[in-house]
Design a protein around this motif. Structure first.
Motif, PDB file in Angstrom:
ATOM      1  N   ARG A 271      37.455  -2.557 -41.536  1.00  0.00           N
ATOM      2  CA  ARG A 271      36.473  -1.838 -42.357  1.00  0.00           C
ATOM      3  C   ARG A 271      35.113  -2.537 -42.332  1.00  0.00           C
ATOM      4  N   ARG A 272      35.101  -3.871 -42.221  1.00  0.00           N
ATOM      5  CA  ARG A 272      33.832  -4.602 -42.160  1.00  0.00           C
ATOM      6  C   ARG A 272      33.152  -4.429 -40.799  1.00  0.00           C
ATOM      7  N   GLU A 273      33.929  -4.362 -39.734  1.00  0.00           N
ATOM      8  CA  GLU A 273      33.364  -4.320 -38.384  1.00  0.00           C
ATOM      9  C   GLU A 273      32.963  -2.924 -37.918  1.00  0.00           C
ATOM     10  N   ARG A 274      33.582  -1.901 -38.451  1.00  0.00           N
ATOM     11  CA  ARG A 274      33.302  -0.545 -37.965  1.00  0.00           C
ATOM     12  C   ARG A 274      32.325   0.171 -38.888  1.00  0.00           C
ATOM     13  N   HIS A 275      31.434   0.931 -38.262  1.00  0.00           N
ATOM     14  CA  HIS A 275      30.378   1.608 -39.007  1.00  0.00           C
ATOM     15  C   HIS A 275      30.280   3.062 -38.575  1.00  0.00           C
ATOM     16  N   ALA A 276      29.958   3.923 -39.543  1.00  0.00           N
ATOM     17  CA  ALA A 276      29.720   5.333 -39.238  1.00  0.00           C
ATOM     18  C   ALA A 276      28.311   5.466 -38.656  1.00  0.00           C
ATOM     19  N   VAL A 277      28.200   6.234 -37.574  1.00  0.00           N
ATOM     20  CA  VAL A 277      26.920   6.414 -36.880  1.00  0.00           C
ATOM     21  C   VAL A 277      26.725   7.909 -36.622  1.00  0.00           C
ATOM     22  N   ALA A 278      25.508   8.354 -36.797  1.00  0.00           N
ATOM     23  CA  ALA A 278      25.181   9.751 -36.480  1.00  0.00           C
ATOM     24  C   ALA A 278      25.055   9.896 -34.968  1.00  0.00           C
ATOM     25  N   ALA A 279      25.642  10.955 -34.422  1.00  0.00           N
ATOM     26  CA  ALA A 279      25.602  11.202 -32.982  1.00  0.00           C
ATOM     27  C   ALA A 279      25.361  12.682 -32.734  1.00  0.00           C
ATOM     28  N   VAL A 280      25.060  13.005 -31.485  1.00  0.00           N
ATOM     29  CA  VAL A 280      24.843  14.398 -31.073  1.00  0.00           C
ATOM     30  C   VAL A 280      25.948  14.761 -30.096  1.00  0.00           C
ATOM     31  N   LEU A 281      26.550  15.928 -30.320  1.00  0.00           N
ATOM     32  CA  LEU A 281      27.613  16.407 -29.448  1.00  0.00           C
ATOM     33  C   LEU A 281      26.989  16.922 -28.147  1.00  0.00           C
ATOM     34  N   VAL A 282      27.436  16.346 -27.023  1.00  0.00           N
ATOM     35  CA  VAL A 282      26.914  16.754 -25.728  1.00  0.00           C
ATOM     36  C   VAL A 282      27.801  17.826 -25.120  1.00  0.00           C
ATOM     37  N   LYS A 283      29.109  17.590 -25.087  1.00  0.00           N
ATOM     38  CA  LYS A 283      30.046  18.517 -24.475  1.00  0.00           C
ATOM     39  C   LYS A 283      31.401  18.313 -25.139  1.00  0.00           C
ATOM     40  N   SER A 284      32.157  19.412 -25.315  1.00  0.00           N
ATOM     41  CA  SER A 284      33.497  19.269 -25.889  1.00  0.00           C
ATOM     42  C   SER A 284      34.495  20.067 -25.075  1.00  0.00           C
TER      43      SER A 284
ATOM     44  N   LYS B  25      32.247  14.674 -25.655  1.00  0.00           N
ATOM     45  CA  LYS B  25      31.277  13.672 -25.196  1.00  0.00           C
ATOM     46  C   LYS B  25      30.133  13.675 -26.195  1.00  0.00           C
ATOM     47  N   VAL B  26      29.790  12.483 -26.683  1.00  0.00           N
ATOM     48  CA  VAL B  26      28.731  12.363 -27.688  1.00  0.00           C
ATOM     49  C   VAL B  26      27.680  11.368 -27.198  1.00  0.00           C
ATOM     50  N   ARG B  27      26.480  11.489 -27.803  1.00  0.00           N
ATOM     51  CA  ARG B  27      25.382  10.581 -27.500  1.00  0.00           C
ATOM     52  C   ARG B  27      24.910   9.994 -28.822  1.00  0.00           C
ATOM     53  N   TRP B  28      24.684   8.671 -28.832  1.00  0.00           N
ATOM     54  CA  TRP B  28      24.212   8.009 -30.040  1.00  0.00           C
ATOM     55  C   TRP B  28      23.307   6.846 -29.663  1.00  0.00           C
ATOM     56  N   THR B  29      22.640   6.322 -30.632  1.00  0.00           N
ATOM     57  CA  THR B  29      21.770   5.171 -30.416  1.00  0.00           C
ATOM     58  C   THR B  29      22.451   3.950 -31.014  1.00  0.00           C
TER      59      THR B  29
ATOM     60  N   ASP C 223      21.079  -1.886 -31.225  1.00  0.00           N
ATOM     61  CA  ASP C 223      19.997  -2.566 -30.497  1.00  0.00           C
ATOM     62  C   ASP C 223      18.936  -1.582 -29.982  1.00  0.00           C
ATOM     63  N   GLY C 224      19.125  -0.279 -30.258  1.00  0.00           N
ATOM     64  CA  GLY C 224      18.156   0.743 -29.864  1.00  0.00           C
ATOM     65  C   GLY C 224      18.443   1.408 -28.541  1.00  0.00           C
ATOM     66  N   SER C 225      19.472   0.976 -27.816  1.00  0.00           N
ATOM     67  CA  SER C 225      19.777   1.569 -26.510  1.00  0.00           C
ATOM     68  C   SER C 225      20.586   2.853 -26.689  1.00  0.00           C
ATOM     69  N   PRO C 226      20.300   3.868 -25.861  1.00  0.00           N
ATOM     70  CA  PRO C 226      21.076   5.116 -25.951  1.00  0.00           C
ATOM     71  C   PRO C 226      22.439   4.920 -25.286  1.00  0.00           C
ATOM     72  N   ARG C 227      23.468   5.504 -25.876  1.00  0.00           N
ATOM     73  CA  ARG C 227      24.828   5.392 -25.347  1.00  0.00           C
ATOM     74  C   ARG C 227      25.479   6.764 -25.355  1.00  0.00           C
ATOM     75  N   THR C 228      26.437   6.945 -24.460  1.00  0.00           N
ATOM     76  CA  THR C 228      27.254   8.157 -24.441  1.00  0.00           C
ATOM     77  C   THR C 228      28.704   7.736 -24.265  1.00  0.00           C
ATOM     78  N   GLY C 229      29.605   8.578 -24.717  1.00  0.00           N
ATOM     79  CA  GLY C 229      31.029   8.301 -24.572  1.00  0.00           C
ATOM     80  C   GLY C 229      31.864   9.461 -25.090  1.00  0.00           C
ATOM     81  N   TRP C 230      33.163   9.374 -24.812  1.00  0.00           N
ATOM     82  CA  TRP C 230      34.099  10.415 -25.251  1.00  0.00           C
ATOM     83  C   TRP C 230      34.840   9.937 -26.497  1.00  0.00           C
ATOM     84  N   THR C 231      34.971  10.826 -27.470  1.00  0.00           N
ATOM     85  CA  THR C 231      35.693  10.496 -28.702  1.00  0.00           C
ATOM     86  C   THR C 231      36.243  11.785 -29.307  1.00  0.00           C
TER      87      THR C 231
END
Length: 194
Positions: free
Chosen positions: A61-74, A93-97, A100-108
């Motif tokens: 619970r201390r290490e994980r954080h909720a982050v706003a992301a944009v849905l790219v493809k489902s 597939k989602v995209r989030w920042t 450190d400010g870098s853009p990231r994408t991944g499947w979740t």
């Protein structure tokens, strides 16, 4: 009407008795030690395992954080999550920042019904990588209690099995002793008195 009398004696292995063998005393000590270890060790094993699990969940619970992301493809097919009452979830597939400010994408996994371009909430770990949602405090406490109970029962079962094995070995020794004694006495029973 006469009541049935009890023929077994409690604590007979501990009492002075000319028929008591050394193996009977050893067995009495084995039983006492096994039940003491089961009671004390089982409680200790359960508490240690429950505390370790609770601490592990708290760290998640201390290490994980909720982050706003944009849905790219489902994907259209829902993925079973195993959570009771949870809405259908789809792999997307989602995209989030990252922090450190870098853009990231991944499947979740995200809730079904979201369209590409819509905002979703995802969970990331301390390195900014996608992670599963950590368990709530209540769910973590219930799972820690279940793990602690399982550890206590496992410890008790293993201790009981070790005690049963020790008692089985004592019985094998008794059978061997009886066989030796019978080999000496048995042939004398077949003789006729003169």
């Amino acid at each position: 009407m006469r009541e049935a009398t009890r023929t077994t004696q409690r604590w007979w292995r501990w009492r002075s008795n000319p028929l008591r063998r050394r193996a009977d005393i050893v067995e009495a000590w084995i039983v006492l030690v096994v039940w003491t270890v089961i009671a004390a060790g089982g409680i200790l094993a359960g508490l240690v395992a429950g505390h370790a699990a609770e601490e592990s969940f708290a760290q998640l619970r201390r290490e994980r954080h909720a982050v706003a992301a944009v849905l790219v493809k489902s994907r259209a097919e829902p993925v079973p999550t195993g959570e009771a009452g949870a809405s259908e979830r789809v792999r997307a597939k989602v995209r989030w920042t990252a922090s450190d400010g870098s853009p990231r994408t991944g499947w979740t996994l995200v809730g079904s019904g979201h369209k590409p371009g819509s905002g979703v909430v995802i969970w990331t770990d301390s390195r900014g990588q996608l992670a599963a949602k950590p368990p709530t405090t209540g769910a973590a406490a219930a799972e820690a209690a279940l793990l602690g109970t399982g550890a206590a029962l496992t410890f008790g079962g293993l201790t009981f099995a070790a005690g049963r094995f020790a008692r089985w070995r004592l019985d094998q020794g008794r059978y061997e002793e009886w066989s030796r004694e019978w080999a000496q006495v048995g042939p004398q029973w077949g003789r006729k008195a003169r």
